[in-house]
Design an enzyme around this catalytic site. Structure first.
Site, PDB file in Angstrom:
ATOM      1  N   HIS A 121      50.604  34.715  27.205  1.00 35.03           N
ATOM      2  CA  HIS A 121      49.902  33.108  28.794  1.00 35.03           C
ATOM      3  C   HIS A 121      50.370  31.929  28.831  1.00 35.03           C
ATOM      4  O   HIS A 121      50.431  31.413  29.604  1.00 35.03           O
ATOM      5  CB  HIS A 121      48.852  33.734  28.461  1.00 35.03           C
ATOM      6  CG  HIS A 121      47.666  32.549  29.528  1.00 35.03           C
ATOM      7  ND1 HIS A 121      48.012  34.027  30.891  1.00 35.03           N
ATOM      8  CD2 HIS A 121      47.262  31.927  29.942  1.00 35.03           C
ATOM      9  CE1 HIS A 121      47.261  33.159  32.075  1.00 35.03           C
ATOM     10  NE2 HIS A 121      46.618  31.597  31.023  1.00 35.03           N
ATOM     11  N   SER A 160      48.235  29.685  35.224  1.00 36.02           N
ATOM     12  CA  SER A 160      46.805  30.489  35.284  1.00 36.02           C
ATOM     13  C   SER A 160      45.875  30.123  36.792  1.00 36.02           C
ATOM     14  O   SER A 160      46.250  30.508  37.827  1.00 36.02           O
ATOM     15  CB  SER A 160      45.961  29.531  33.766  1.00 36.02           C
ATOM     16  OG  SER A 160      45.657  30.923  33.533  1.00 36.02           O
ATOM     17  N   ASP A 182      51.593  39.188  27.811  1.00 37.16           N
ATOM     18  CA  ASP A 182      49.728  38.817  28.152  1.00 37.16           C
ATOM     19  C   ASP A 182      48.989  38.854  28.051  1.00 37.16           C
ATOM     20  O   ASP A 182      48.476  39.820  28.780  1.00 37.16           O
ATOM     21  CB  ASP A 182      50.494  37.893  29.622  1.00 37.16           C
ATOM     22  CG  ASP A 182      49.349  36.565  30.143  1.00 37.16           C
ATOM     23  OD1 ASP A 182      47.875  36.571  29.569  1.00 37.16           O
ATOM     24  OD2 ASP A 182      49.913  35.877  31.162  1.00 37.16           O
TER      25      ASP A 182
END
Length: 423
Positions: free
Chosen positions: A238, A159, A207
């Site tokens: 995610h 991320s 995601d």
């Protein structure tokens, strides 16, 4: 007398077994001095543990980051190991979300340092800084610095940590590999057009935070002259990368082996993708050639998938002539393939009537040409002159013997007229 006979038979078998094992190990080492472990198989790459026993230690805070953990093989007989630093995503802790990766990767022959960030709300830029600080600590002052090869380092993150990974690669082009796991901070598009680091992107099909279209936007900026790959994992969201993920590791391990260890035994799992189970989309700049490691030249067409060639011109080559009388060596060039904005070339070096120990090839680059990667040789450039020297394993040639090196270039291909000298 039967028992001594059995002992003698067993002893001979042991000696022969050791000789065979040594020969096998020496043959593997001849391919790359950084190869670690037995020849891989689909089962071994998919295994949750590799061939090496591991241990781990806690890293204290300081040194530019908030401490963390280091995982490494216990074997000290094989020399140093390539290393990768891992950083978590925004507001996350490595200990909670990525620690599962540490012993897994270390058991395949890597040193892994997983870091905690100075603040859990640090942005991508700060995470990039801390990743590089972690690598500097690992190779310069850590208790295991003598186990790490400072020239074979990679970065990885999830991320915002994935975005930090890509920024770290832009800042330190000497890195050998970068892996972004659902990388990005949406609204801040990352442009990787100037990176020099082989980069893998992994994303989740489902995601909703870092969407597939967002990752594709990053992927499309990766330059054609730098090896890269993108895999979208079917059904993943995610947070899938924060939990034990065998599909992810089945892709990640060959990538790190190829680019941290220059171990082309592993490219068979990525080019083409050997096991598409759990993968909904895959692109790669096959054949995935390590930029500067011992490897065989490509045998398949290598145009990057992000900029596919519009045509495949016929292979061309400079005229082949016997070495002039008294010449130590000659070099001949051919264009293996070309695509929009780039090409792959190959140069064959031939010894003269006497054996040589070392060779140097030079040629002039045409206007707009540059070289991004070389295999089976060491590149240096000065102005428009490109110079490639042998590496340790291909410098000695018998009379009339040949070797070759390859390269990826940008610009329009043109028949070069290289010269060769020894050494």
């Amino acid at each position: 007398m039967k028992q001594p006979t059995r002992w003698l038979t067993a002893a001979l078998a042991l000696v022969l077994g050791l000789a065979l094992a040594t020969a096998t190990r020496d043959a593997a080492a001849a391919d790359s001095p950084y190869q670690r472990g037995p020849d891989p198989t689909p089962a071994s790459v998919a295994a949750t543990r590799g061939p090496f026993a591991t241990t781990q230690a806690t890293v204290p805070a300081g040194n530019g980051f908030n401490g963390g953990y280091v995982y490494y093989p216990t074997d000290t007989s094989l020399g140093t190991w390539g290393a990768v630093a891992i950083v978590p995503g925004y507001s996350a802790l490595f200990a909670n979300e990525e620690a599962w990766m540490g012993p897994w990767l270390a058991s395949f022959g890597f040193v892994v340092i997983g870091i905690e960030t100075n603040s859990r709300t640090d942005g991508a830029d700060a995470r990039a800084t801390q990743l590089l600080a972690a690598l500097d600590y690992l190779t310069r002052t850590s208790p295991i610095r003598n186990r790490v090869d400072p020239n074979r380092l990679g970065v990885m993150g999830h991320s915002a940590g994935g975005a930090g990974t890509l920024l770290a690669a832009l800042r330190r082009p000497t890195l050998k590999a970068a892996v972004g796991l659902a990388p990005g901070t949406p609204g801040n598009n990352l442009n990787m057009s100037t990176t020099q680091v082989p980069t893998m992107l992994l994303s989740g099909q489902n995601d909703g935070t870092v969407t597939p279209s967002y990752v594709q936007g990053i992927y499309n900026t990766l330059p054609a002259g730098v090896e890269h790959a993108w895999a979208e994992l079917a059904g993943n969201d995610h947070l899938s990368f924060t939990r034990s993920n065998p599909t992810e590791m089945r892709l990640l391990i060959p990538w790190l082996k190829t680019f941290l260890d220059n171990d082309t035994r592993y490219t068979q799992f990525l080019c083409p993708l050997a096991d598409s189970t759990g993968v909904s989309r895959y692109n790669a700049t096959c054949p995935l050639v390590p930029p500067d490691g011992p490897t065989s030249p490509p045998t398949t067409t290598p145009p990057p998938t992000s900029t596919p060639p519009t045509s495949a011109p016929p292979t061309t080559s400079a005229p082949t002539t016997p070495p002039p009388s008294g010449a130590a060596c000659t070099a001949t060039y051919r264009t293996v393939n070309s695509w929009s904005g780039g090409f792959q070339g190959e140069v064959t070096v031939t010894a003269g009537t006497a054996a040589i120990n070392g060779w140097t090839v030079r040629w002039n680059l045409s206007s707009g040409q540059s070289i991004s990667q070389v295999w089976n040789g060491t590149l240096s450039t000065s102005g428009s002159t490109a110079t490639v020297r042998n590496v340790s394993y291909n410098g000695s040639l018998a009379p009339g013997g040949t070797t070759s090196f390859g390269f990826l270039g940008s610009g329009t291909p043109a028949n070069a007229s290289p010269t060769c000298a020894s050494p």
